[in-house]
Design a protein around this motif. Structure first.
Motif, PDB file in Angstrom:
ATOM      1  N   VAL A 428       0.836  -1.206   0.000  1.00 43.77           N
ATOM      2  CA  VAL A 428       0.000   0.000   0.000  1.00 43.77           C
ATOM      3  C   VAL A 428       0.867   1.250   0.000  1.00 43.77           C
ATOM      4  O   VAL A 428       0.541   2.251  -0.645  1.00 43.77           O
ATOM      5  N   TYR A 429       1.990   1.199   0.699  1.00 39.76           N
ATOM      6  CA  TYR A 429       2.892   2.356   0.733  1.00 39.76           C
ATOM      7  C   TYR A 429       3.378   2.685  -0.680  1.00 39.76           C
ATOM      8  O   TYR A 429       3.457   3.862  -1.069  1.00 39.76           O
ATOM      9  N   SER A 430       3.685   1.657  -1.439  1.00 36.72           N
ATOM     10  CA  SER A 430       4.153   1.895  -2.806  1.00 36.72           C
ATOM     11  C   SER A 430       3.075   2.539  -3.665  1.00 36.72           C
ATOM     12  O   SER A 430       3.367   3.356  -4.539  1.00 36.72           O
ATOM     13  N   ILE A 431       1.812   2.175  -3.426  1.00 34.12           N
ATOM     14  CA  ILE A 431       0.716   2.769  -4.194  1.00 34.12           C
ATOM     15  C   ILE A 431       0.594   4.258  -3.894  1.00 34.12           C
ATOM     16  O   ILE A 431       0.500   5.089  -4.795  1.00 34.12           O
ATOM     17  N   PHE A 432       0.636   4.620  -2.628  1.00 28.57           N
ATOM     18  CA  PHE A 432       0.399   6.003  -2.250  1.00 28.57           C
ATOM     19  C   PHE A 432       1.622   6.894  -2.454  1.00 28.57           C
ATOM     20  O   PHE A 432       1.504   8.108  -2.386  1.00 28.57           O
ATOM     21  N   THR A 433       2.785   6.324  -2.655  1.00 26.63           N
ATOM     22  CA  THR A 433       3.963   7.140  -2.959  1.00 26.63           C
ATOM     23  C   THR A 433       4.202   7.252  -4.454  1.00 26.63           C
ATOM     24  O   THR A 433       5.022   8.065  -4.880  1.00 26.63           O
ATOM     25  N   ASN A 434       3.489   6.477  -5.268  1.00 23.65           N
ATOM     26  CA  ASN A 434       3.639   6.536  -6.720  1.00 23.65           C
ATOM     27  C   ASN A 434       2.490   7.284  -7.362  1.00 23.65           C
ATOM     28  O   ASN A 434       2.145   7.027  -8.506  1.00 23.65           O
ATOM     29  N   MET A 435       1.883   8.190  -6.612  1.00 24.05           N
ATOM     30  CA  MET A 435       0.742   8.927  -7.131  1.00 24.05           C
ATOM     31  C   MET A 435       1.190  10.251  -7.716  1.00 24.05           C
ATOM     32  O   MET A 435       2.067  10.928  -7.191  1.00 24.05           O
ATOM     33  N   ASP A 436       0.597  10.593  -8.850  1.00 27.30           N
ATOM     34  CA  ASP A 436       0.776  11.901  -9.466  1.00 27.30           C
ATOM     35  C   ASP A 436      -0.603  12.357  -9.915  1.00 27.30           C
ATOM     36  O   ASP A 436      -1.149  11.840 -10.881  1.00 27.30           O
ATOM     37  N   ASP A 437      -1.149  13.342  -9.210  1.00 22.99           N
ATOM     38  CA  ASP A 437      -2.546  13.740  -9.399  1.00 22.99           C
ATOM     39  C   ASP A 437      -3.450  12.527  -9.169  1.00 22.99           C
ATOM     40  O   ASP A 437      -3.438  11.954  -8.106  1.00 22.99           O
ATOM     41  N   LYS A 438      -4.195  12.122 -10.191  1.00 23.96           N
ATOM     42  CA  LYS A 438      -5.109  10.994 -10.031  1.00 23.96           C
ATOM     43  C   LYS A 438      -4.646   9.784 -10.818  1.00 23.96           C
ATOM     44  O   LYS A 438      -5.407   8.869 -11.060  1.00 23.96           O
ATOM     45  N   LEU A 439      -3.388   9.783 -11.234  1.00 23.21           N
ATOM     46  CA  LEU A 439      -2.876   8.655 -12.002  1.00 23.21           C
ATOM     47  C   LEU A 439      -1.758   8.001 -11.225  1.00 23.21           C
ATOM     48  O   LEU A 439      -1.083   8.621 -10.404  1.00 23.21           O
ATOM     49  N   PHE A 440      -1.535   6.727 -11.467  1.00 23.07           N
ATOM     50  CA  PHE A 440      -0.448   5.999 -10.852  1.00 23.07           C
ATOM     51  C   PHE A 440       0.685   5.887 -11.868  1.00 23.07           C
ATOM     52  O   PHE A 440       0.461   5.523 -13.026  1.00 23.07           O
ATOM     53  N   LYS A 441       1.848   6.212 -11.431  1.00 28.08           N
ATOM     54  CA  LYS A 441       3.026   6.074 -12.281  1.00 28.08           C
ATOM     55  C   LYS A 441       4.055   5.226 -11.561  1.00 28.08           C
ATOM     56  O   LYS A 441       4.293   5.393 -10.367  1.00 28.08           O
ATOM     57  N   LYS A 442       4.630   4.352 -12.274  1.00 30.41           N
ATOM     58  CA  LYS A 442       5.619   3.469 -11.697  1.00 30.41           C
ATOM     59  C   LYS A 442       6.898   4.249 -11.403  1.00 30.41           C
ATOM     60  O   LYS A 442       7.456   4.910 -12.270  1.00 30.41           O
TER      61      LYS A 442
END
Length: 1168
Positions: A428-442
């Protein structure tokens, strides 16, 4: 007013703002501040006076010799001035505060204390004066009372209709106006409509007059005429009889009021228009400050208006002038009061949750952190314009029961459930730290170092979330601390409220700070500290938490609030529970909320106020160990209901917020469902009986609970007790109808199977009982289909719907369908009712028998698991040989070098005396003594020879993506936990004799309760049996109505007991239905107010996430400094967030919807 024209009568109502505008000027002068509304107030006062001058000129100067008209004009002016005194209280508060007069200040304090009594007395006085004026009007107008009594009946009806319409419309106007304020529609739905009301009335009355006058001129074919001749020819010579339509007569009556003036003259029209415009502009300017009035969500009515009552004759002026006034200085654009910081603790208890269940709640916590962070502070739910808010401090705690496994060779280490939780944090930490606006970026995973700490109760994992908030996982070792859910709750109650909230004030008191100041700050912080109780599988959105916070922040006496719980999962058992939850929340909980208090705030999603939990006999009583058989049933089987019982007894209110949704996994198989309800049923009954036994005390102490409400609960309890007998009667009726049996023979046949099952429940094992119940449930399901068909067949055969069974089915169907329509988002749940109907005997007959017969079984029943086979028993550690001790000593020393800490510091808990807090600085409890664990129940102290517990190293080696740095507790905090464990949370040692005695007591309690319970059901059945034998002589005859709702001339014989039962049950359902309608309206108001704060077109700011380069002092969150953001400078009595009215915009929560999607089985799929 009958002697004045219609325009003046409508416009002069706006002139009642004359005193209010004058008092505004005085108030702003005495405040000695540069008020931005001083000039509008002065202008308003002058305009209103100008309106009165034009009014006097128009009427008196028209004919100075007309003494009677002068009297009527004087009365109109004097009356409007007297009415204007109605709202002087709005400004007296500021005048007395800013004035140096001690008399005015003491007068204001005395008036505030007896405000309601003054309003009632003044209203009665106004009614008396109005009656006297009406009584004096007849002789003053030289009329005879016989004339009044001889008014034709049609005119009387018209007058009554007009008065009724005025009363109803004014009441509706006041209600909708208050609703508009609560919904944040102050400008467009409150101020603007009230401004336009008088203009609309004048247009509605004057336009028909102009139309009729123009039609008359057209009918003359161009002949010269004027308004005066129109009045003399048409108005004065009209037929006074009210035959035909009333509207033309009404138009001519309005025209008659204007005939006194020469409307053909420009001067008269100008003066009339000038007075009306002056009064209207004066009202607008005197209430201009309302456009900047700060209204909170679901603001209390008493905080919106000074007077609790309204004036029906001056409804729009009353609502505008009665609104609270505040001085607006030029330095502030809006009246934002400093809001008190609210501390929100999310407290979840875990045990054996699955991976998906833990994933759901961790995502919910991280989402809440995103909204409650320092960067966001719930700006998503704040106004677009205004200052930045800092009114929330957020912290999450998870208490993990039985998190350790003990092995002779490997020592203590976390079990698979706890390790799964750590892995979920990484994901979950990786999901919330890879956020840019409303999109997920690796992005490359780069986690900051997290803390892992050894504690006296086991261990602690401190995770700093991306927004800087922390989440603390408390891993509990059942060898060191008492396990199970209630004791985890006791642990976080004392830790969060005793240590984090109170301890820092005790330290300040020791340093010599003023005790009274500290008490005031403690009281304020307790009031603004909230605990959100969660289960380990709860899934929720941050908006749901905000809706609960609204209730507690706005209403000071609300101690707890719960939301709408949605069961998740798949399978028939879950579908049945979905329908059951929907019915219980829509009808039962809403009825409790409206007529009294909610009796149970579910532990899976409820918000509690710290002040309520720390009240007398709440937290201390809740931490009482079960020492009697009845305690196990009431305390441990339904801990959330018992906690609410304690709150209700102390006078706190518990509420239900339907718009706050939370999801929790429900039992998916028959066994788990039966075991869950086996706990809930007896616990519910025990707590309701406890409340009923204290009815007199509770009704006096708790203003929300009345004796009629307790009678309603008594009747509901009676229905629940008699449910088995009622099901038997229902089945007997179907057998009698289908097989054409005698009613008593069918009843005997219907009673035999449940009686046999009752006997089997006293002999068979629990699992075998459930198996038998499952088989019988299938048989009863087919019988229920027969019952349904027999009811329909009876209605067709007898050609009537007036039978107890028919009324039951029809009324329930109608109510459930209407209720489902009023809940459009859940309307599909009504189809689960077709599955629920065949399961009624299983739910209300077999399950009740199973619960009562197993009342002595106090095990949890769900998520049970067997203890690890390699678990080390404490007494076995003393049997080590010398060689084993030497080997273990070597392991201890080697582990010391590996871990960098002396393991004996944690394996051997030294006994330190911790300083006791002063009594006034901790929650006081006056009834229940501090029950400590007896000395013989103390657990065996771990010995040095026990294998070392180096779970820290093992966990560090297993976490590749996240670095865990070992840390240690503060010494004072460690001493606190040691004292807490010694006082309340020591593990209970096994005492065979006490266990045998308690088991015997539980069986005795079960036998006593079962004897009383089933005796009542037997008496109900015997009474019905007897009345059916005496049907010819003892029965109630009801007229038979056919399917066309026409009387057939025949009668139906109904036994009295069945009739009274049907009548009582129908009354209960109807009461719940109307409560649902009322609650639904206010839920809509709350939800619309919540959506209205959604910023329109505002893009979310880029979050400044926590990074390793930007260190955040997580230690400050982990000790007493975590609540340092609490604002203690505000002395305002308002405890709600500063909010303003904003443009409407739908709330979509797109980010959280895109974050993860819910599957039908209740799991979550994470979007990447």
């Amino acid at each position: 007013m009958p002697h004045l024209d219609i325009v003046t009568n409508v416009a002069i109502l706006n002139g009642v703002a004359v005193l209010s505008s004058l008092l505004q000027v005085i108030t702003q002068f005495t405040a000695r501040e540069r008020s931005r509304f001083l000039a509008p107030s002065i202008t308003a006062f002058l305009l209103i006076l100008l309106g009165y001058v034009q009014f006097l000129v128009l009427y008196i100067m028209k004919d100075p010799t007309d003494t009677k008209m002068a009297i009527w004009v004087g009365l109109a002016v004097g009356g409007s001035f007297l009415v204007s005194f109605n709202w002087w209280e709005c400004y007296f508060r500021f005048i007395s505060k800013n004035c140096s007069s001690v008399f005015l200040r003491s007068l204001f304090r005395d008036m505030t204390k007896c405000q309601n009594c003054l309003h009632i007395l003044s209203s009665l006085l106004r009614i008396a004066v109005t009656a006297c004026v009406l009584g004096a009007y007849v002789p003053l107008a030289k009329m005879n009372w016989d004339v009044v009594r001889s008014i034709p009946s049609r005119k009387t009806r018209i007058i009554a209709i007009i008065i009724g319409v005025q009363l109803i419309s004014s009441a509706l106007c006041q209600w909708f106006a208050v609703a508009a304020c609560k919904m944040h529609a102050l400008r467009r739905c409150f101020i603007l409509p009230l401004y336009l009301a008088s203009l609309a009335v004048m247009a509605l009355l004057v336009v028909p007059v102009i139309v009729y006058y123009q039609d008359y001129r057209i009918s003359l074919n161009g002949a010269a005429t004027n308004f005066t001749s129109y009045c003399s020819v048409v108005v004065e010579r009209r037929n006074q009889s009210l035959n035909g339509s009333v509207f033309p007569h009404l138009v001519l009556d309005v025209t008659h009021t204007l005939c006194f003036l020469d409307m053909s003259k420009t001067v008269d029209i100008g003066i009339l228009t000038g007075s009306a415009v002056s009064w209207w502009l004066g009202l607008v300017l005197s209430t201009l400050h309302l456009w900047y009035f700060n209204v909170y969500r679901i603001q209390r009515t008493q905080d919106l208006f000074i007077r609790r009552l309204y004036d029906g004759a001056f409804i729009e002026q009353s609502l505008l002038l009665n609104t609270r006034f505040d001085i607006q200085t030029k330095g502030k654009t809006k009246n934002f009061k400093p809001s008190e910081t609210a501390m929100i603790y999310l407290c979840a208890t875990m045990w054996h949750e699955t991976y998906d269940e833990m994933m759901n709640i961790i995502i919910s916590i991280f989402s809440s952190s995103l909204c409650f962070s320092e960067h966001c502070r719930m700006d998503k739910y704040r106004p677009k314009i205004g200052p930045k808010f800092n009114d929330f401090t957020f912290e999450a705690h998870i208490y993990f029961d039985d998190a350790f496994k003990h092995d002779e060779n490997q020592g203590s280490h976390l079990n698979e459930y706890a390790r799964d939780l750590v892995e979920i944090f990484t994901e979950v930490y990786s999901i919330f730290t890879n956020m840019d606006d409303k999109l997920f970026k690796k992005k490359p995973h780069h986690f900051p170092d997290q803390k892992i700490i050894k504690t006296p109760y086991g261990g602690r994992l401190v995770v700093t979330m991306p927004q800087g908030n922390i989440i603390v996982v408390h891993f509990k070792d059942k060898d060191f601390v008492r396990h199970k859910k209630r004791w985890s709750q006791v642990m976080y109650l004392y830790y969060l409220l005793g240590w984090k909230l109170i301890a820092k004030y005790y330290t300040r008191w020791q340093k010599g700070e003023d005790e009274n100041v500290l008490k005031a700050e403690i009281q304020r912080e307790k009031h603004n500290t909230y605990l959100l109780a969660l289960d380990g599988d709860t899934d929720f959105q941050p908006s749901a938490v905000m809706l609960l916070i609204d209730r507690l922040k706005m209403y000071p006496r609300v101690g707890a609030a719960c939301g709408r719980i949605h069961p998740t999962g798949s399978g028939p058992a879950v579908w049945i529970q979905k329908f059951e939850y929907a019915v219980s929340h829509r009808l039962q909980k809403t009825a409790e909320h409206v007529f009294g208090c909610v009796l149970c705030s579910p532990g899976c999603f409820s918000l509690y106020r710290a002040e309520a939990l720390m009240d007398d006999n709440v937290m201390k009583r809740y931490s009482t160990k079960s020492t009697e058989a009845s305690h196990h049933v009431q305390y441990d089987q339904g801990e959330d209901r018992w906690l609410c019982t304690l709150l209700l007894k102390q006078g706190w209110r518990v509420e239900y917020t339907a718009a706050s949704d939370a999801y929790t996994n429900a039992p998916e198989n028959f066994k788990e469902l039966y075991n869950q309800r086996r706990r809930w049923g007896p616990s519910t009954m025990a707590n309701v009986v406890d409340l009923l036994g204290s009815t007199n005390i509770i009704s006096k102490r708790n203003p929300s609970i009345s004796k009629p409400f307790m009678f309603y609960q008594l009747f509901a309890l009676t229905l629940a007790i008699l449910a088995p007998a009622t099901i038997c009667l229902l089945i007997a009726g179907s057998l009698s109808s289908v097989f054409n049996m005698h009613a008593n023979s069918a009843l005997i046949l219907a009673v035999i199977p449940p009686t046999i099952y009752l006997g089997l429940c006293f002999k068979l094992e629990s699992n075998t009982q459930i198996t038998v119940a499952g088989f019988m449930s299938i048989v009863y399901a087919f019988l229920m289909f027969m019952v349904t068909l027999s009811i329909v067949g009876t209605m067709v055969k007898e050609r009537t719907i007036l039978t107890p069974s028919s009324l039951f089915v029809i009324s329930m169907a109608i109510i459930y369908v209407i209720t489902a329509i009023l809940h459009p988002q859940e309307i599909h749940l009504v189809f689960y009712g077709f599955l629920y109907i065949p399961c009624i005997p299983s739910a209300y007959l077999l399950l009740t028998i199973y619960s009562m017969a197993n009342l002595n079984n106090v095990s949890w029943g769900t998520r049970d698991s067997k203890p690890a086979t390699a678990a080390v028993q404490p007494e076995e550690t003393t049997q080590l040989t010398t060689a084993q001790k030497a080997k273990n000593t070597f392991q201890c020393v080697s582990s010391w070098f590996k871990c960098g800490k002396k393991s004996s510091q944690y394996s051997l808990i030294p006994q330190h005396e911790s300083p006791e807090f002063e009594s006034e600085l901790q929650p006081q409890n006056t009834v229940v003594d501090d029950i400590r664990i007896p000395q013989e129940e103390q657990p065996v102290e771990p010995v040095f020879g026990r294998p070392v517990e180096c779970w820290v190293t093992q966990l560090q080696s297993q976490c590749d993506d996240i670095q865990l740095q070992e840390d240690s507790l503060d010494k004072e905090e460690e001493n606190f936990f040691k004292e807490l464990l010694d006082t309340y949370l020591q593990p209970l040692a096994e005492d065979k004799e006490k266990q045998k005695k308690m088991a015997s007591d539980l069986r005795g309690l079960r036998n006593k309760i079962n004897l009383a319970f089933f005796t009542l059901n037997a008496l109900w059945l015997v009474a019905t049996f007897t009345l059916q034998l005496l049907e010819a002589s003892v029965s109630i005859r009801l007229p038979k109505i056919d399917l066309d709702l026409q009387f057939t001339g025949e009668d139906i014989n109904v036994d009295p007991i069945a009739f009274m039962f049907i009548l009582g049950f129908a009354t209960t359902i109807v009461i719940q239905f109307f409560a649902m309608l009322y609650h639904r309206v206010y839920t809509l108001i709350h939800y619309v107010a919540f959506l209205d704060t959604e910023p329109a077109g505002q893009k979310p700011e880029k979050e400044d996430f926590y990074t390793p380069d930007k260190k955040i002092d997580t230690a400050s969150h982990d000790n007493t400094a975590s609540t340092s953001t609490f604002t203690s400078t505000s002395t305002s009595t308002s405890i709600s967030n500063s909010q303003e009215e904003s443009d409407p915009e739908d709330s979509d929560d797109e980010f959280f919807q895109n974050l993860y999607t819910r599957r039908d089985d209740g799991g979550a799929t994470v979007s990447t």
